[in-house]
Design an enzyme around this catalytic site. Structure first.
Site, short mmCIF file in Angstrom:
data_model
loop_
_atom_site.label_atom_id
_atom_site.label_comp_id
_atom_site.label_asym_id
_atom_site.label_seq_id
_atom_site.Cartn_x
_atom_site.Cartn_y
_atom_site.Cartn_z
N ASP A 13 -2.55 12.90 8.91
CA ASP A 13 -1.76 11.69 8.74
C ASP A 13 -2.77 10.72 8.14
O ASP A 13 -3.64 10.20 8.86
CB ASP A 13 -1.24 11.16 10.07
CG ASP A 13 -0.34 9.95 9.85
OD1 ASP A 13 -0.74 9.07 9.07
OD2 ASP A 13 0.75 9.90 10.43
N HIS A 14 -2.69 10.49 6.84
CA HIS A 14 -3.82 9.80 6.20
C HIS A 14 -3.99 8.36 6.70
O HIS A 14 -5.05 7.78 6.55
CB HIS A 14 -3.74 9.89 4.67
CG HIS A 14 -2.76 8.96 4.04
ND1 HIS A 14 -1.42 9.20 4.00
CD2 HIS A 14 -2.93 7.77 3.40
CE1 HIS A 14 -0.81 8.21 3.36
NE2 HIS A 14 -1.71 7.32 2.99
N HIS A 47 3.20 7.66 9.85
CA HIS A 47 2.25 6.56 9.72
C HIS A 47 2.56 5.38 10.66
O HIS A 47 1.68 4.87 11.34
CB HIS A 47 2.23 6.03 8.28
CG HIS A 47 2.06 7.10 7.24
ND1 HIS A 47 1.27 8.21 7.44
CD2 HIS A 47 2.56 7.23 5.99
CE1 HIS A 47 1.29 8.96 6.34
NE2 HIS A 47 2.08 8.39 5.46
C1 BG6 Z 1 2.88 8.74 1.91
C2 BG6 Z 1 4.34 8.62 1.58
O1 BG6 Z 1 2.69 9.50 3.07
O2 BG6 Z 1 2.34 7.44 2.10
C3 BG6 Z 1 4.57 7.76 0.35
O3 BG6 Z 1 4.88 9.92 1.35
C4 BG6 Z 1 3.88 6.43 0.52
O4 BG6 Z 1 5.96 7.57 0.12
C5 BG6 Z 1 2.43 6.62 0.95
O5 BG6 Z 1 3.94 5.77 -0.73
C6 BG6 Z 1 1.78 5.30 1.29
O6 BG6 Z 1 0.42 5.50 1.50
P1 BG6 Z 1 -0.65 4.33 1.26
O7 BG6 Z 1 -1.94 4.90 1.72
O8 BG6 Z 1 -0.59 4.03 -0.22
O9 BG6 Z 1 -0.17 3.18 2.07
#
Ligand code: BG6
Length: 514
Positions: free
Chosen positions: A202-203, A265
């Protein structure tokens, strides 16, 4: 009987959030290596780690994908991508050195022979490069490809580790589309890998600011005293994006904002905000506390979805001065799609600490600005002193800016200099950039490094993923049965529909304008 791989003993110094050491030599095998994620995130992250001296020199990367190409072609494609997406400028000499550790393996995922030849190739690379049989398999593919890859890894024995070495798997999101599919996927993964060797990405957890939530709370004595229902009026967690669906309609239209962002997230940020102090900093102690929060989340079911949730879809409008089409006019979106691109909801954590404190969660595409933050709004002072002067006294708000302009601010009231008593809100502000004077690493840098070091703290555990699905499934089920009413529209470039404002107004609050 299946021989399950054994993990190398964890270096206790690297366990949990304390981690700070170079991981052991290993080979990272990336399935789906010609895809977007590898180009935009994984290779740039690996290059930056190498450039910062955080990877062992013998690190080896094997890209596994369907198309025919040579190692040289693969390296050159990756170089183009790295030059475009890397956080640090590419240094020619460093790149040449790093590129020498990248190899390409061509095969269909369904072709068992391709896995047998991979096994041979990995053995050869081990002896040529000194990677000691340590392997990290990265499933950078759609979830429909997970089962066949995992089955072939298992059938070819690649999931097993040799004595003294380790084998792990990293799984990308989406981790299932609901609870039953997540359970099924977890079962499939566990046929080949132990939970301790499974790293679900989960980045958001890799973002530096998300990691700082625990430090802010538990390394400062002043905040934790007021971090509860006695002092906090409500919490707002927002993730807004100016981007639209960006050519991902095939995936996104089946997913929607709830599954794409809230299930993972946003609920992860909520757990870090609401959790109790863990007994120590080990991965499981922290994840135990996060799971307890998810279990305490009150399920929103049946007609309650109309009261506690808002789902909406972007119509045409203007974002940052640019005219954009509505969701239904995006390429590959069905004209009658009911998929939500915006969700606002009121979550309640029914436990001792948080009873009665609403956690408002808001996420959307085509909003005016890209920003993610957590804001704790504190209760007001008793209306007995300055209120006699007809002044409006703003409540204290503690804001954790996850991105951009990473930092923390505290809003408080101060007297405006002068002979009359005028009270104005002022801000105490901490910015990562200026305080520490260095760029924050990309989430994937931290996460790749942790997986190589066997540290699962910043990865979702099986029960976390499943509990999060329980919360989301209840809402989806009620929406699908028509209990939330139809999806409402909001103009692109606005902060969502009026219904979202009504959700917080009920508690005497307003959404923050970011
Ligand atoms: C991803 C989603 O996990 O996270 C995308 O699939 C979203 O839809 C993205 O745009 C947002 O990530 P960050 O790091 O740009 O906030």
């Amino acid at each position: 009987m299946l021989h399950m791989p054994s993990d190398a003993p964890n270096n206790p110094l690297r366990e949990g959030l304390l981690s700070r050491s170079v991981p052991e030599p290993c080979t990272l095998v990336i399935f789906g290596a010609t895809g977007d994620l590898n180009h935009r995130k994984l290779i740039p992250a690996l290059y930056n780690l190498a450039a910062d001296g955080n990877l062992p020199p013998s690190i080896t990367v094997v890209g596994f994908a369907r198309r025919e190409k040579t190692d040289a072609q693969f390296r050159s494609e990756l170089e183009t991508a790295a030059r475009k997406f890397s956080r640090q400028k590419i240094n020619d000499e460093l790149w040449a050195n790093f590129a020498g550790s990248i190899f390409y393996h061509q095969s269909e995922f369904t072709n068992f022979e391709g896995f047998e030849t991979l096994a041979k190739r990995l053995d050869e690379l081990d002896s040529q490069r000194g990677t000691r049989g340590n392997r990290l398999f990265y499933l950078s593919v759609g979830p429909d490809q997970f089962p066949v890859i995992l089955e072939n890894l298992r059938k070819s024995g690649l999931n097993e580790s040799k004595p003294g070495s380790w084998t792990r798997v990293i799984v990308e999101k989406p981790f299932g589309t609901d609870l039953p599919s997540a359970i099924e996927l977890n079962n499939i993964v566990h046929e080949a890998f132990h939970e301790k060797d499974t790293f679900r990405i989960d980045h958001y957890l890799g973002k530096e600011t998300a990691q700082n939530i625990m430090v802010l709370r538990f390394a400062n004595s002043i905040f934790e005293q007021v971090w509860n229902a006695r002092y906090v009026h409500h919490v707002q967690i927002t993730a807004s994006e100016p981007l639209g669906v960006e050519g991902r309609a095939g995936y996104y239209d089946k997913s929607g904002a709830m599954r794409d962002m809230v299930q993972n997230h946003l609920l992860q940020l909520l757990t870090l905000t609401a959790m109790e102090p863990p007994t120590d900093l080990t991965a499981d102690a922290i994840r135990d506390e996060k799971v307890k929060v998810l279990r305490s989340l009150r399920k929103i079911t049946g007609k309650d979805v109309a009261k506690y949730t808002v789902r909406a879809q972007y119509a045409a409008g203007s974002v940052n001065g640019k005219e954009v089409v509505g969701y239904l006019d995006e390429q590959n979106v069905p004209k009658d799609s009911q998929t939500e691109t915006f969700v606002a909801l009121e979550a309640n954590v029914d436990n001792w600490r948080w009873a009665g404190v609403p956690f408002f969660v808001r996420v959307g595409k085509r909003l005016p600005k890209g920003a993610t933050e957590i804001a704790l709004h504190f209760k007001g002072v008793p209306p007995v002193l300055f209120h006699q002067t007809e002044q409006v006294i703003d409540d204290n708000v503690l804001v954790i800016r996850i991105q951009p302009d990473e930092g923390i601010s505290l809003r408080m009231s101060a007297k405006l200099p002068g002979s009359s008593l005028r009270i104005e809100p002022v801000k105490m502000d901490f910015h990562y950039g200026t305080s520490f004077g260095k760029a924050t690493p990309e989430a994937y840098e931290r996460l790749l490094l942790d997986a190589m070091a066997g540290d699962a703290t910043l990865f979702a555990r099986r029960d976390e993923v499943e509990e999060a699905w329980k919360f989301v499934d209840a809402i989806k089920e009620a929406w699908d049965s028509g209990q939330g009413g139809p999806v409402v529209k909001y103009d692109s470039g606005t902060w969502g529909p009026d219904e979202a404002d009504a959700l917080v107004k009920r508690h005497g609050a307003n959404w923050r304008r970011l």
